[in-house]
Design a protein around this motif. Structure first.
Motif, mmCIF file in Angstrom:
data_model
loop_
_atom_site.group_PDB
_atom_site.id
_atom_site.type_symbol
_atom_site.label_atom_id
_atom_site.label_comp_id
_atom_site.label_asym_id
_atom_site.label_seq_id
_atom_site.Cartn_x
_atom_site.Cartn_y
_atom_site.Cartn_z
ATOM 1 N N MET A 271 -6.243 -18.219 -6.626
ATOM 2 C CA MET A 271 -5.470 -17.066 -6.089
ATOM 3 C C MET A 271 -5.486 -18.274 -5.187
ATOM 4 S SD MET A 271 -5.019 -13.610 -4.570
ATOM 5 C CE MET A 271 -4.815 -13.173 -6.468
ATOM 6 N N SER A 272 -4.437 -18.884 -4.749
ATOM 7 C CA SER A 272 -4.405 -19.825 -3.418
ATOM 8 C C SER A 272 -3.575 -18.517 -2.246
ATOM 9 C CB SER A 272 -3.360 -20.752 -3.356
ATOM 10 O OG SER A 272 -2.786 -21.358 -2.095
ATOM 11 N N HIS A 273 -4.242 -19.080 -1.085
ATOM 12 C CA HIS A 273 -4.017 -18.220 -0.285
ATOM 13 C C HIS A 273 -3.808 -19.565 1.201
ATOM 14 C CE1 HIS A 273 -3.296 -15.629 2.917
ATOM 15 N NE2 HIS A 273 -4.166 -15.658 3.427
ATOM 16 N N ASP A 274 -2.625 -19.435 1.947
ATOM 17 C CA ASP A 274 -3.162 -20.304 3.580
ATOM 18 C C ASP A 274 -3.331 -19.413 5.012
ATOM 19 O OD1 ASP A 274 -1.997 -22.359 5.212
ATOM 20 O OD2 ASP A 274 0.146 -21.727 5.269
ATOM 21 N N CYS A 275 -4.792 -19.873 4.812
ATOM 22 C CA CYS A 275 -5.527 -18.917 5.567
ATOM 23 C C CYS A 275 -4.960 -19.616 6.904
ATOM 24 C CB CYS A 275 -7.092 -19.384 5.917
ATOM 25 S SG CYS A 275 -7.911 -18.062 5.140
ATOM 26 N N SER A 276 -4.004 -20.732 7.370
ATOM 27 C CA SER A 276 -3.632 -21.056 8.632
ATOM 28 C C SER A 276 -2.253 -20.048 9.215
ATOM 29 C CB SER A 276 -3.102 -22.419 8.055
ATOM 30 O OG SER A 276 -1.657 -22.611 7.272
ATOM 31 N N ALA A 277 -1.650 -19.167 8.278
ATOM 32 C CA ALA A 277 -0.677 -18.315 8.502
ATOM 33 C C ALA A 277 -1.010 -17.186 9.862
ATOM 34 C CB ALA A 277 -0.366 -17.545 7.431
ATOM 35 N N PRO A 278 0.007 -16.991 10.190
ATOM 36 C CA PRO A 278 -0.441 -15.522 11.060
ATOM 37 C C PRO A 278 -0.763 -14.697 10.917
ATOM 38 C CG PRO A 278 1.510 -16.289 11.468
ATOM 39 C CD PRO A 278 0.844 -16.943 10.342
ATOM 40 N N GLN A 279 -1.072 -13.247 11.354
ATOM 41 C CA GLN A 279 -1.253 -11.078 10.493
ATOM 42 C C GLN A 279 0.057 -12.099 9.268
ATOM 43 O OE1 GLN A 279 -0.026 -8.966 14.003
ATOM 44 N NE2 GLN A 279 -0.160 -7.617 12.630
ATOM 45 N N THR A 280 -0.848 -11.271 8.782
ATOM 46 C CA THR A 280 -0.726 -10.748 7.524
ATOM 47 C C THR A 280 0.836 -9.939 7.145
ATOM 48 O OG1 THR A 280 -1.884 -10.099 6.286
ATOM 49 C CG2 THR A 280 -1.691 -12.866 6.091
ATOM 50 N N ALA A 281 0.377 -8.597 8.194
ATOM 51 C CA ALA A 281 0.978 -7.875 7.998
ATOM 52 C C ALA A 281 0.282 -7.230 9.072
ATOM 53 C CB ALA A 281 0.409 -6.833 6.537
ATOM 54 N N GLU A 282 1.357 -5.618 9.452
ATOM 55 C CA GLU A 282 1.074 -5.340 10.320
ATOM 56 C C GLU A 282 -0.814 -4.402 10.465
ATOM 57 O OE1 GLU A 282 2.969 -1.160 12.779
ATOM 58 O OE2 GLU A 282 4.129 -2.153 11.749
ATOM 59 N N GLY A 283 -0.934 -4.441 11.455
ATOM 60 C CA GLY A 283 -2.071 -4.259 11.520
ATOM 61 C C GLY A 283 -3.354 -4.673 10.409
ATOM 62 N N THR A 284 -2.664 -5.936 9.741
ATOM 63 C CA THR A 284 -4.215 -7.742 9.111
ATOM 64 C C THR A 284 -4.430 -8.041 10.271
ATOM 65 O OG1 THR A 284 -3.632 -6.718 7.295
ATOM 66 C CG2 THR A 284 -3.719 -8.224 7.234
ATOM 67 N N TYR A 285 -5.786 -8.487 10.461
ATOM 68 C CA TYR A 285 -5.536 -9.547 11.705
ATOM 69 C C TYR A 285 -6.590 -10.848 10.758
ATOM 70 C CZ TYR A 285 -3.565 -7.047 14.479
ATOM 71 O OH TYR A 285 -3.195 -5.271 15.145
ATOM 72 N N LEU A 286 -5.331 -12.002 11.020
ATOM 73 C CA LEU A 286 -6.535 -13.123 10.275
ATOM 74 C C LEU A 286 -7.561 -13.927 11.712
ATOM 75 C CD1 LEU A 286 -6.568 -15.792 8.712
ATOM 76 C CD2 LEU A 286 -5.314 -16.759 10.104
ATOM 77 N N PHE A 287 -9.263 -13.917 10.500
ATOM 78 C CA PHE A 287 -10.508 -14.338 11.125
ATOM 79 C C PHE A 287 -10.834 -15.611 10.239
ATOM 80 C CE2 PHE A 287 -15.083 -14.897 12.073
ATOM 81 C CZ PHE A 287 -14.880 -14.578 13.414
ATOM 82 N N ASP A 288 -10.508 -16.824 10.713
ATOM 83 C CA ASP A 288 -10.566 -17.894 9.702
ATOM 84 C C ASP A 288 -12.100 -18.405 10.520
ATOM 85 O OD1 ASP A 288 -10.937 -20.340 8.677
ATOM 86 O OD2 ASP A 288 -8.831 -20.842 9.100
ATOM 87 N N ALA A 289 -12.999 -17.700 9.515
ATOM 88 C CA ALA A 289 -14.554 -18.517 9.966
ATOM 89 C C ALA A 289 -14.837 -20.212 10.154
ATOM 90 C CB ALA A 289 -15.528 -17.651 9.051
ATOM 91 N N ARG A 290 -14.366 -20.557 9.786
ATOM 92 C CA ARG A 290 -14.457 -21.878 9.497
ATOM 93 C C ARG A 290 -14.090 -22.949 10.850
ATOM 94 N NH1 ARG A 290 -10.031 -22.950 4.600
ATOM 95 N NH2 ARG A 290 -8.709 -21.390 6.572
#
Length: 87
Positions: free
Chosen positions: A1-20
């Motif tokens: 499954m592919s996911h674009d981690c460069s996208a901002p917040q995915t939904a209300e209450g979900t926050y992105l943390f890109d450890a890379r």
């Protein structure tokens, strides 16, 4: 499954943390800090270049059952995990 981690917040209450994008020597401290800042019902979508099995063990020991982890993607070079605070 592919996911674009460069996208901002995915939904209300979900926050992105890109450890890379975090220097290796600061990663675990930054991850623990970010998870500690979440409130009940919020989710941190964690993106990494490898499966962080030792980190998952440390998080389980520290947060216990109030932190749920669910893989969104588990592909070589792209691991995405949703961490949710439940209580």
């Amino acid at each position: 499954m592919s996911h674009d981690c460069s996208a901002p917040q995915t939904a209300e209450g979900t926050y992105l943390f890109d450890a890379r994008g975090v220097a290796r020597r600061f990663r675990h401290a930054a991850i623990f800090g970010a998870l500690s800042a979440l409130t009940i019902g919020e989710t941190m979508r964690f993106c990494n270049d490898h499966d962080p099995l030792p980190l998952l063990q440390q998080l389980s020991q520290h947060f216990g059952p109030r932190l749920q982890a669910a893989y969104v993607a588990r592909d070589p070079g792209e691991v995405v995990i949703d961490f949710r605070i439940v209580s």
